[in-house]
Design a protein around this motif. Sequence first.
Motif, mmCIF file in Angstrom:
data_model
loop_
_atom_site.group_PDB
_atom_site.id
_atom_site.type_symbol
_atom_site.label_atom_id
_atom_site.label_comp_id
_atom_site.label_asym_id
_atom_site.label_seq_id
_atom_site.Cartn_x
_atom_site.Cartn_y
_atom_site.Cartn_z
ATOM 1 N N UNK A 174 8.280 -14.224 -30.212
ATOM 2 C CA UNK A 174 8.808 -13.156 -31.304
ATOM 3 C C UNK A 174 9.008 -14.045 -32.495
ATOM 4 N N UNK A 175 9.674 -15.212 -32.574
ATOM 5 C CA UNK A 175 9.869 -15.921 -33.733
ATOM 6 C C UNK A 175 8.269 -16.381 -34.303
ATOM 7 N N UNK A 176 7.690 -16.790 -33.667
ATOM 8 C CA UNK A 176 6.242 -16.965 -34.140
ATOM 9 C C UNK A 176 5.736 -16.087 -34.755
ATOM 10 N N UNK A 202 4.784 -15.548 -38.710
ATOM 11 C CA UNK A 202 3.268 -15.626 -39.350
ATOM 12 C C UNK A 202 2.948 -14.201 -39.922
ATOM 13 N N UNK A 203 3.886 -13.519 -40.289
ATOM 14 C CA UNK A 203 3.563 -12.176 -40.908
ATOM 15 C C UNK A 203 3.914 -12.389 -42.397
ATOM 16 N N UNK A 224 12.787 -15.050 -21.102
ATOM 17 C CA UNK A 224 13.629 -14.814 -22.362
ATOM 18 C C UNK A 224 13.555 -15.731 -23.234
ATOM 19 N N UNK A 225 13.403 -17.267 -22.877
ATOM 20 C CA UNK A 225 13.071 -18.161 -23.926
ATOM 21 C C UNK A 225 11.633 -17.851 -24.127
ATOM 22 N N UNK A 226 10.583 -17.814 -23.512
ATOM 23 C CA UNK A 226 8.984 -17.404 -24.078
ATOM 24 C C UNK A 226 9.161 -16.375 -24.774
ATOM 25 N N UNK A 264 -6.950 -16.637 -30.992
ATOM 26 C CA UNK A 264 -7.216 -18.026 -31.183
ATOM 27 C C UNK A 264 -6.357 -18.898 -30.594
ATOM 28 N N UNK A 265 -5.111 -18.321 -30.335
ATOM 29 C CA UNK A 265 -4.113 -19.182 -29.560
ATOM 30 C C UNK A 265 -4.538 -19.313 -28.027
#
Length: 144
Positions: free
Chosen positions: A21-23, A27-28, A14-16, A116-117
């Motif tokens: 999702x936030x990242x 980025x969009x 859940x944390x991951x 890339x990540x």
Amino acid sequence: MRRTKAYEVAAAMLMSVSLLKRRIRDSVDDAALTSPELRVLSRLDRAGPATTADLARQEQITPQAMGSTVALLEKRGFVARSPDPRHGRRMLLAPTREGEEALRSGSSAIADRFTDALLAAFDDDEIEVLRAAAPLIERWAERM
């Protein structure tokens, strides 16, 4: 013991997933597909035409909420309706060529960033573990 382990995994995931999702959201750009739009287009692309009600059930949201997402996709020219040949009164949704292009370009931009990540932070063995976990995470999400 099994429940305790499962709870620990669930809490960590859940944390991951929340961070991931936030990242993605950060980025969009504004012209890009929203997460709900991307999910609908992806589902239609993978599974074929569906009704709004079918999509709502699959996404576990109300038909009204799905109707809003579908209306935005229609307005942007990304999905089109056609009569269901098996049920005359039902309408099926399918991605248009523009929708398929938006899906590919939006997905590939995010996938490129993910790639890339992965390459920057993980070795080949770790990437393989994530590859193997992806279908399991999808199956888990479908059961929630």
